[in-house]
Design a protein around this motif. Sequence first.
Motif, PDB file in Angstrom:
ATOM      1  N   ARG A  23       0.914  -1.201  -0.036  1.00 36.48           N
ATOM      2  CA  ARG A  23      -0.139   0.056  -0.092  1.00 36.48           C
ATOM      3  C   ARG A  23       0.942   1.427   0.103  1.00 36.48           C
ATOM      4  O   ARG A  23       0.576   2.351  -0.651  1.00 36.48           O
ATOM      5  CB  ARG A  23      -1.149  -0.100   1.258  1.00 36.48           C
ATOM      6  N   VAL A  24       1.956   1.398   0.820  1.00 39.50           N
ATOM      7  CA  VAL A  24       2.703   2.331   0.815  1.00 39.50           C
ATOM      8  C   VAL A  24       3.526   2.786  -0.422  1.00 39.50           C
ATOM      9  O   VAL A  24       3.655   3.902  -1.080  1.00 39.50           O
ATOM     10  CB  VAL A  24       3.709   2.268   1.840  1.00 39.50           C
ATOM     11  N   GLU A  25       3.794   1.697  -1.298  1.00 35.81           N
ATOM     12  CA  GLU A  25       4.223   1.680  -2.750  1.00 35.81           C
ATOM     13  C   GLU A  25       3.156   2.703  -3.736  1.00 35.81           C
ATOM     14  O   GLU A  25       4.123   3.332  -4.644  1.00 35.81           O
ATOM     15  CB  GLU A  25       4.612   0.531  -3.348  1.00 35.81           C
ATOM     16  N   VAL A  26       2.260   2.623  -3.439  1.00 41.42           N
ATOM     17  CA  VAL A  26       1.224   3.262  -4.326  1.00 41.42           C
ATOM     18  C   VAL A  26       0.527   4.431  -3.559  1.00 41.42           C
ATOM     19  O   VAL A  26      -0.487   5.312  -4.066  1.00 41.42           O
ATOM     20  CB  VAL A  26      -0.190   2.331  -5.080  1.00 41.42           C
ATOM     21  N   GLY A  27       0.964   4.965  -2.281  1.00 43.75           N
ATOM     22  CA  GLY A  27       0.469   6.043  -1.637  1.00 43.75           C
ATOM     23  C   GLY A  27      -0.958   6.004  -1.130  1.00 43.75           C
ATOM     24  O   GLY A  27      -1.443   6.924  -0.850  1.00 43.75           O
TER      25      GLY A  27
END
Length: 155
Positions: A23-27
Amino acid sequence: MATTPPSQQNSHQDFLDAHNRARVEVGVQPLVWNKTVANYALKYAHERYGDCNMEHSMGPYGENLAEGWGILSGVDAVGIGDFTGQAAVNLWVRERPFYDPSSNTCVGGECRHYTQVVWRNSVRLGCARGRCSNGSWFISCNYDPPGNFIGQRPY
């Protein structure tokens, strides 16, 4: 490099960490663990004990399912007899290359497990892992609110 033993890759924090890395990879915001959603996942995993069919529960939550025998390490299965929750989430996240954000479609493979993992409106997570009668492991993760609505983008 040391690896975490399989028995320690099935806690609710392990499920959360694996999801939230994607999730953090796509903000998008991180998911939080929810006992009600987790109890739903556990109840469904127990229902699948006899057959472990990969059939969705058709409940009120988004849902990803996995069944496996061993831990995935690269493309090889090792540690036969133990398929971790972390390995299941990694399988779903490996669908990322098939999601085409420009067309909002899966191209060249399945991607809807991945898009549920990163669905921006899902905020609560509950997962469970159960042993099937055939010896495999059945893993269910549920998402609240659900995602993967036709015509909407995951992030």
